[in-house]
Design a protein around this motif. Structure first.
Motif, short mmCIF file in Angstrom:
data_model
loop_
_atom_site.label_atom_id
_atom_site.label_comp_id
_atom_site.label_asym_id
_atom_site.label_seq_id
_atom_site.Cartn_x
_atom_site.Cartn_y
_atom_site.Cartn_z
N UNK A 122 0.79 -1.23 0.00
CA UNK A 122 0.00 0.00 0.00
C UNK A 122 0.82 1.27 0.00
N UNK A 123 2.11 1.17 0.28
CA UNK A 123 2.97 2.38 0.28
C UNK A 123 3.56 2.58 -1.11
N UNK A 124 3.78 3.82 -1.50
CA UNK A 124 4.33 4.05 -2.84
C UNK A 124 5.75 3.50 -2.97
N UNK A 125 6.02 2.92 -4.14
CA UNK A 125 7.33 2.30 -4.37
C UNK A 125 8.17 3.04 -5.40
N UNK A 126 7.66 4.12 -5.93
CA UNK A 126 8.38 4.80 -7.02
C UNK A 126 9.79 5.19 -6.59
N UNK A 127 9.89 5.86 -5.45
CA UNK A 127 11.21 6.35 -5.02
C UNK A 127 12.13 5.20 -4.62
N UNK A 128 11.68 4.22 -3.83
CA UNK A 128 12.58 3.10 -3.53
C UNK A 128 13.10 2.41 -4.79
N UNK A 129 12.23 2.21 -5.76
CA UNK A 129 12.66 1.56 -7.00
C UNK A 129 13.62 2.46 -7.79
N UNK A 130 13.34 3.76 -7.79
CA UNK A 130 14.23 4.68 -8.48
C UNK A 130 15.60 4.71 -7.82
N UNK A 131 15.60 4.68 -6.49
CA UNK A 131 16.88 4.65 -5.76
C UNK A 131 17.64 3.38 -6.10
N UNK A 132 16.94 2.27 -6.17
CA UNK A 132 17.57 1.00 -6.53
C UNK A 132 18.24 1.11 -7.91
N UNK A 133 17.51 1.64 -8.86
CA UNK A 133 18.07 1.80 -10.21
C UNK A 133 19.25 2.77 -10.21
N UNK A 134 19.12 3.85 -9.46
CA UNK A 134 20.20 4.85 -9.41
C UNK A 134 21.47 4.26 -8.81
N UNK A 135 21.32 3.49 -7.73
CA UNK A 135 22.50 2.93 -7.08
C UNK A 135 23.22 1.96 -8.02
N UNK A 136 22.47 1.12 -8.69
CA UNK A 136 23.10 0.19 -9.63
C UNK A 136 23.79 0.98 -10.75
N UNK A 137 23.12 2.05 -11.19
CA UNK A 137 23.72 2.88 -12.25
C UNK A 137 25.01 3.53 -11.79
N UNK A 138 25.13 3.78 -10.51
CA UNK A 138 26.36 4.40 -9.98
C UNK A 138 27.45 3.38 -9.71
N UNK A 139 27.18 2.13 -10.02
CA UNK A 139 28.23 1.12 -9.89
C UNK A 139 28.10 0.21 -8.69
N UNK A 140 27.05 0.40 -7.88
CA UNK A 140 26.84 -0.51 -6.76
C UNK A 140 26.33 -1.83 -7.33
N UNK A 141 26.98 -2.95 -6.96
CA UNK A 141 26.49 -4.24 -7.47
C UNK A 141 24.99 -4.42 -7.18
N UNK A 142 24.30 -5.07 -8.12
CA UNK A 142 22.84 -5.19 -8.01
C UNK A 142 22.42 -5.83 -6.69
N UNK A 143 23.15 -6.89 -6.29
CA UNK A 143 22.78 -7.56 -5.03
C UNK A 143 22.95 -6.63 -3.83
N UNK A 144 24.04 -5.88 -3.85
CA UNK A 144 24.31 -4.97 -2.73
C UNK A 144 23.28 -3.84 -2.69
N UNK A 145 22.99 -3.29 -3.86
CA UNK A 145 22.00 -2.22 -3.93
C UNK A 145 20.63 -2.72 -3.48
N UNK A 146 20.29 -3.93 -3.90
CA UNK A 146 19.00 -4.50 -3.51
C UNK A 146 18.92 -4.68 -2.00
N UNK A 147 20.03 -5.19 -1.41
CA UNK A 147 20.04 -5.37 0.05
C UNK A 147 19.89 -4.04 0.77
N UNK A 148 20.57 -3.02 0.23
CA UNK A 148 20.52 -1.70 0.87
C UNK A 148 19.10 -1.15 0.87
N UNK A 149 18.43 -1.29 -0.26
CA UNK A 149 17.06 -0.75 -0.37
C UNK A 149 16.10 -1.59 0.46
N UNK A 150 16.25 -2.91 0.40
CA UNK A 150 15.34 -3.77 1.16
C UNK A 150 15.53 -3.56 2.67
N UNK A 151 16.77 -3.28 3.08
CA UNK A 151 17.02 -3.07 4.52
C UNK A 151 16.25 -1.87 5.05
#
Lengths: 219, 192
Positions: A122-151
């Motif tokens: 029920x909470x908006x996910x636009x920003x969390x998903x955008x942050x996930x994409x941005x972090x990966x784009x900045x070179x953070x490995x996908x798994x690490x970025x995913x863990x950071x956002x999920x945490x």
């Protein structure tokens, strides 16, 4: 009277068709135009936002890309939107689907997107998903970025918190910190007074900041 | 004494006798009346002035014109009733976002003192070259403000109509689909 009704129905169908024609597609080559129009129709029938498909084609045309390249990219974009819609489930906002497609394009997995939805029902996910994409784009490995956002993902967390996480990691990367380490440190919290290893510290032991962070209990 | 002198003398006598008929306290009574009027005005103020009855003379033609004018005002008010709130409402871009779809005014800044023109192209303007030119400020700073709904947008700057430049102040996309780099802006919902 019956004839008049048929005429009115025909006029309505023609008007609807004219309305459906996107005049922006006129900027595309005829072959690309037909492909995009077909994808837009399909997207519409699936309840997927059509703008990203059109935007990608227009971007390709503006950048003078070859037609085959535009078609391939647009098809890929469409597939990502379909996958994003599937990962988010029903009721997703268009902006969420687009951000999720961006995250998939960057390298995130559909499972992470579904997990985000589960953790923030029920909470908006636009920003969390955008942050996930941005972090990966900045070179953070996908798994690490995913863990950071999920945490950080729980129903009470705010968009501002996700944005702050991204800004902190990007700032550390800009200072020279390896992206993966920056994400680790920022996810686990930085103890007061600790230093994040940066490129200029290459001669010195580089694990200082990470060690300090990893020994700190997770908040 | 000439005849004319006699006439003048008679007129002078008549005038002297009329002046004698004015009462001796005439001046005092006039001044008292002026003072009373002034005191009444000060006591009642604007309300007294507005509520004091006055006689108004209106010709039949003037009354008809007044009635026609009132009818016109009533008719205009009734016709504009549906559009009046929209006219009075401020632009959506400067309102505090109240929903997930509320737009926010985003300001893009690009610094290039030597550029003669800078435009921005992106998902928000259909990648139309020249569609959104930036305005040159002082010291080579170019700016533009664009209302954007919450979401993630790709964009880039076009310098002098030919050179595509990613925003040095913003994150870039991981890979560029068409050989020229994009920047990314994420617009959040201000209410969350």
């Amino acid at each position: 009277m019956k004839r008049l009704g048929l005429v009115l129905i025909a006029i309505a169908l023609v008007a609807d068709r004219v309305d459906a024609q996107d005049t922006r597609l006129g900027r595309l080559d005829r072959r690309v135009q037909a492909e995009v129009a077909a994808l837009v129709d399909t997207a519409r029938s699936l309840g997927i936002p059509t703008e990203p498909v059109v935007d990608k084609a227009l971007e390709g045309a503006a950048k003078r890309a070859p037609n085959d390249r535009i078609i391939n990219v647009v098809r890929s974009r469409f597939r990502e939107l379909v996958a994003a819609r599937g990962a988010l489930g029903s009721g997703a906002l268009d902006a969420e689907i687009i951000a999720a497609a961006d995250a998939l394009h960057a390298g995130a997995s559909p499972q992470v997107i579904t997990a985000l939805r589960t953790r923030r029902p029920g909470a908006p996910l636009t920003i969390p998903l955008a942050v996930l994409a941005d972090l990966i784009a900045r070179g953070v490995p996908a798994d690490t970025a995913s863990s950071a956002v999920l945490a950080l993902a729980d129903p009470a967390s705010t968009d501002a918190q996700f944005a702050a996480l991204r800004d902190d990691i990007e700032r550390d990367i800009a200072k020279g910190a390896p992206p993966a380490i920056a994400a680790h440190v920022r996810t686990r919290g930085v103890p007061p007074g600790s230093r994040i290893p940066i490129a200029s510290d290459a001669a010195a032991p580089t694990g200082g900041g990470l060690e300090n962070a990893s020994t700190r209990p997770k908040p | 004494m000439h005849e004319s002198d006699e006439v003048i003398e008679r007129i002078a006598m008549t005038l002297r006798s009329d002046a004698a008929t004015v009462a001796p306290d005439f001046d005092a009574r006039v001044m008292q009346r002026v003072r009373d009027e002034s005191r009444q005005m000060r006591r009642s103020g604007v309300w007294g002035w507005m509520t004091r009855s006055r006689a108004i003379n209106v010709s039949p033609l003037g009354a008809l014109a007044l009635a026609a004018g009132l009818a016109g005002v009533v008719a205009l008010a009734a016709r504009d009733q549906s559009t009046a709130p929209a006219v009075l409402a401020p632009p959506a871009a400067i309102l505090t976002p109240a929903s997930a779809s509320a737009e926010q005014l985003m300001r893009f800044v690009f610094v290039n003192p030597s550029a003669s023109s800078v435009a921005i192209v992106g998902d928000f303007n259909d990648w139309e070259e020249g569609g959104s030119p930036l305005r040159r400020e002082e010291k080579g700073v170019w700016t533009i403000s664009i209302p954007l709904a919450p979401g993630r947008y790709h964009y880039t700057f076009v310098v002098d109509g030919t050179k595509w430049v990613a925003d040095p102040l913003a994150p870039r996309t991981l890979e560029d689909d068409f050989g020229r780099p994009n920047s990314v802006i994420t617009v959040g919902d201000a209410t969350t």
